[in-house]
Design an enzyme around this catalytic site. Structure first.
Site, mmCIF file in Angstrom:
data_model
loop_
_atom_site.group_PDB
_atom_site.id
_atom_site.type_symbol
_atom_site.label_atom_id
_atom_site.label_comp_id
_atom_site.label_asym_id
_atom_site.label_seq_id
_atom_site.Cartn_x
_atom_site.Cartn_y
_atom_site.Cartn_z
ATOM 1 C CE LYS A 166 -2.184 -1.077 3.792
ATOM 2 N NZ LYS A 166 -1.502 -2.383 4.015
ATOM 3 C CD GLU A 192 0.971 3.251 8.213
ATOM 4 O OE1 GLU A 192 1.778 2.503 7.656
ATOM 5 O OE2 GLU A 192 -0.070 2.833 8.745
ATOM 6 N NE ARG A 193 5.800 -1.016 10.407
ATOM 7 C CZ ARG A 193 4.624 -1.246 9.808
ATOM 8 N NH1 ARG A 193 4.162 -0.364 8.931
ATOM 9 N NH2 ARG A 193 3.927 -2.327 10.083
#
Length: 464
Positions: A166, A192-193
Site C-alpha cells: 500500500k 505509520e512507522r
C-alpha cells in the site's frame, strides 16, 4: 468563562487526564485546548472531550503523559485546537499541531485555523451527477490509468492487508502525479512507522518536489488522540488551499489508523463498544471526515488517495466497509498476486472505479477496459480448472483465451521508480495511449505468437 482559567490535574489514566476547575464557568468548551507540564517541564497538550461532575474536564492527551503528576496546573489555551496553514509550510515536516519535526526552525505562518468544522451542506452538482467535465489525472501506472482511472476531486482507496505494498503504491502515485501537476500535495501519515516517512522525505528531496509538499505525521508510537486528530489537521491544510482555488492532492497513509485511534479513545473513555469492538461513533466520525473532502464549483479541488489497512485481509470488517462506502474508486491489493510476483498487486475483479465510464474516459477506452475485465474473469475460472485437469485438457478456444489473459495480466505489471532500490529494475511510466494500444493488440490476438514472459514487468507493449 470567568477570570480564572486554570485547573488542577486530578487523574491520569494513560492518555486520559481529568482536570478539575474551581468554578463551573471556568470549564473550557468541548474540543477546547489546554496545556500542562510534566515533571521535567515538558509541555503536554490536552483536548477536552467530556464534562463530568464536580467541574471536571475529561481530556485526551495529544502528547505522552509520562511523568505527568497529580495536582499539576493545567491552563486553558484556546476554545479549539488551531494549526498554522499556508505556503510557509511547503517543504516542512510537521506534527498535528503544526510544530516542526524536521529541525529546520520555526514555521513561518501568521494564519491559524481550527481543525474542527461544523457539518458542511451537501453539494448538489449536476455536472458531477452526469459525469461531464470530469478531469482525469494520469498516473503513469498502466493498471490504474486503464482500469481504475483517477479523477480530479475524487476519493480513491487502496485497500490491503499487511505487507501488500500500500505504502509503495502511494509513494509511486505521489512521485508520478506531483511532478506533473501545478497544484499542491499534502501527505498525512496517520499511525505509520517513521521509517516510511523518512523514505518519503528523501524521495521528495531526490526528485526536487519537496517544495510542493506539506508532510504531516502522527507516528505509531504516539497517543491515540494525536493519531486521531492528525487526520483532521491534514484535511484542514487541504481545505485552506482548496478555498484559495488551488488543486490539492491529499494523501493519507493510513486512514484505518484514524478509525483505530478513535476506537482506542472511545474505549479509554469507557463507552460501550459496537460491532467487533469498534467505537459506537464509527459511522459519524468517518462520514464527518470524508464530507470535508470536496471541491469548489469552478475553483479549487481536493483529490484524496487513502490507504486502508484491512485486518486479516477481511474486506467485510466494519471499519473497512464504512470507509470504502465514501470512496469513488477502490483498489484491492491481493496477497495471491504478491506471491506470484505481480506488481502492482491489484485484484482487478474485486476492485472498481466509478470513473470507468464511457462519458468520462471515452468509448474506445471503456470498451477495451470492459473486454479486459471480461477476459480476466474468464481467466480466473480457467486457471482453477487447469490446476485440476491440466492446461492441455482445455479446449483450443479456452487455451487461447487463457494465454491472452495471462499476457494481459503480465502486461499490466510494471517496475516502479520508487522501488528501483529494492528490485534493481529501472522504473517505467507509461502514457494511457500506449497502455490502451497494448491491451487492444493482446485482446485482438495480434500478440498470440509472443511468449507470456516477454510481457512481464515492461513499460510499453513494443518492449515485448
Amino acid at each position: 468563562m470567568g477570570e480564572r482559567q486554570t485547573g488542577v490535574v486530578v487523574s491520569v489514566e494513560g492518555p486520559i487526564v481529568g482536570v478539575r476547575f474551581e468554578y463551573q464557568e471556568d470549564l473550557p468548551p468541548l474540543c477546547g485546548m489546554m496545556e500542562t507540564k510534566s515533571l521535567e517541564g515538558r509541555k503536554i497538550i490536552l483536548e477536552v472531550v467530556e464534562h463530568l461532575e464536580e467541574n471536571i474536564a475529561h481530556c485526551i492527551s495529544l502528547d505522552s503523559t509520562l511523568n505527568l503528576r497529580k495536582n499539576s496546573v493545567a491552563e486553558v489555551c484556546d476554545i479549539d485546537i488551531k494549526v498554522p496553514v499556508g505556503e510557509g509550510l511547503f517543504g516542512r515536516v510537521i506534527n498535528l499541531l503544526g510544530r516542526p519535526l524536521d529541525k529546520k526552525g520555526k514555521i513561518e505562518s501568521s494564519y491559524l485555523r481550527s481543525i474542527h468544522r461544523p457539518n458542511l451542506p451537501p453539494i448538489l452538482n449536476s455536472n458531477q451527477e452526469n459525469k461531464t467535465g470530469v478531469e482525469i489525472l494520469e498516473t503513469g501506472i498502466k493498471a490504474i490509468d486503464f482500469l481504475f482511472p483517477l479523477a480530479k476531486g475524487s476519493k480513491t482507496g487502496i485497500l490491503g492487508g499487511a505487507a501488500l505494498g500500500k505504502s509503495i503504491l502511494t509513494l509511486e502515485l505521489i512521485h508520478n502525479i506531483v511532478r506533473k501537476q501545478t497544484g499542491v500535495c499534502i501527505f498525512t501519515g496517520i499511525g505509520e512507522r517513521i521509517r516510511e516517512g523518512n523514505e518519503l522525505y528523501y524521495e521528495f528531496l531526490r526528485h526536487g518536489i519537496l517544495d510542493k509538499v506539506i508532510m504531516l505525521f502522527a507516528q505509531m508510537n504516539e497517543p491515540p488522540g494525536a493519531r486521531f486528530e492528525a487526520a483532521l489537521s491534514g484535511i484542514t491544510q487541504a481545505e485552506y488551499f482548496e478555498e484559495a482555488n488551488k488543486d490539492v492532492l491529499f494523501f493519507m497513509d493510513n486512514i484505518y489508523r484514524f478509525v483505530q485511534a478513535g476506537a482506542e479513545v472511545s474505549t479509554l473513555l469507557g463507552r460501550v463498544p459496537s460491532e467487533v469492538g469498534y467505537q459506537p461513533t464509527l459511522i459519524s466520525e468517518v462520514s464527518s471526515f470524508h464530507e470535508r473532502i470536496r471541491s469548489r464549483a469552478g475553483g479549487g479541488s481536493i483529490t484524496a488517495i487513502e490507504t486502508v489497512y484491512v485486518p486479516a485481509d477481511d474486506l467485510t470488517d466494519p471499519a473497512v466497509v464504512t470507509i470504502f462506502s465514501y470512496l469513488d474508486s477502490i483498489m484491492v491489493l491481493s496477497r495471491e498476486k504478491i506471491q506470484r510476483g505481480l506488481y502492482p498487486a491489484i485484484d482487478f475483479i474485486k476492485s472498481s472505479s466509478s470513473m470507468l465510464d464511457a462519458q468520462v474516459v471515452g468509448k474506445r477506452h471503456y470498451t477495451a477496459a470492459r473486454e479486459t475485465l471480461k477476459l480476466l474473469i474468464k481467466y480466473e475460472e480457467l486457471r482453477r480448472i487447469a490446476a485440476v485437469i491440466g492446461f492441455e485438457e482445455l479446449s483450443t478456444f479456452d487455451r487461447t483465451l487463457y494465454q491472452r489473459a495471462k499476457k494481459l495480466e503480465n502486461f499490466l505489471t510494471q517496475p516502479f521508480f520508487t522501488a528501483e532500490v529494492y528490485t534493481g529494475r529501472e522504473g517505467k511510466g507509461v502514457v494511457l495511449g500506449d497502455t490502451l494500444k497494448g491491451c487492444e493488440k493482446i485482446i485482438a490476438g495480434e500478440t498470440d505468437k509472443e511468449k507470456e514472459e516477454s510481457f512481464y514487468m515492461i513499460g510499453k507493449w513494443e518492449e515485448a
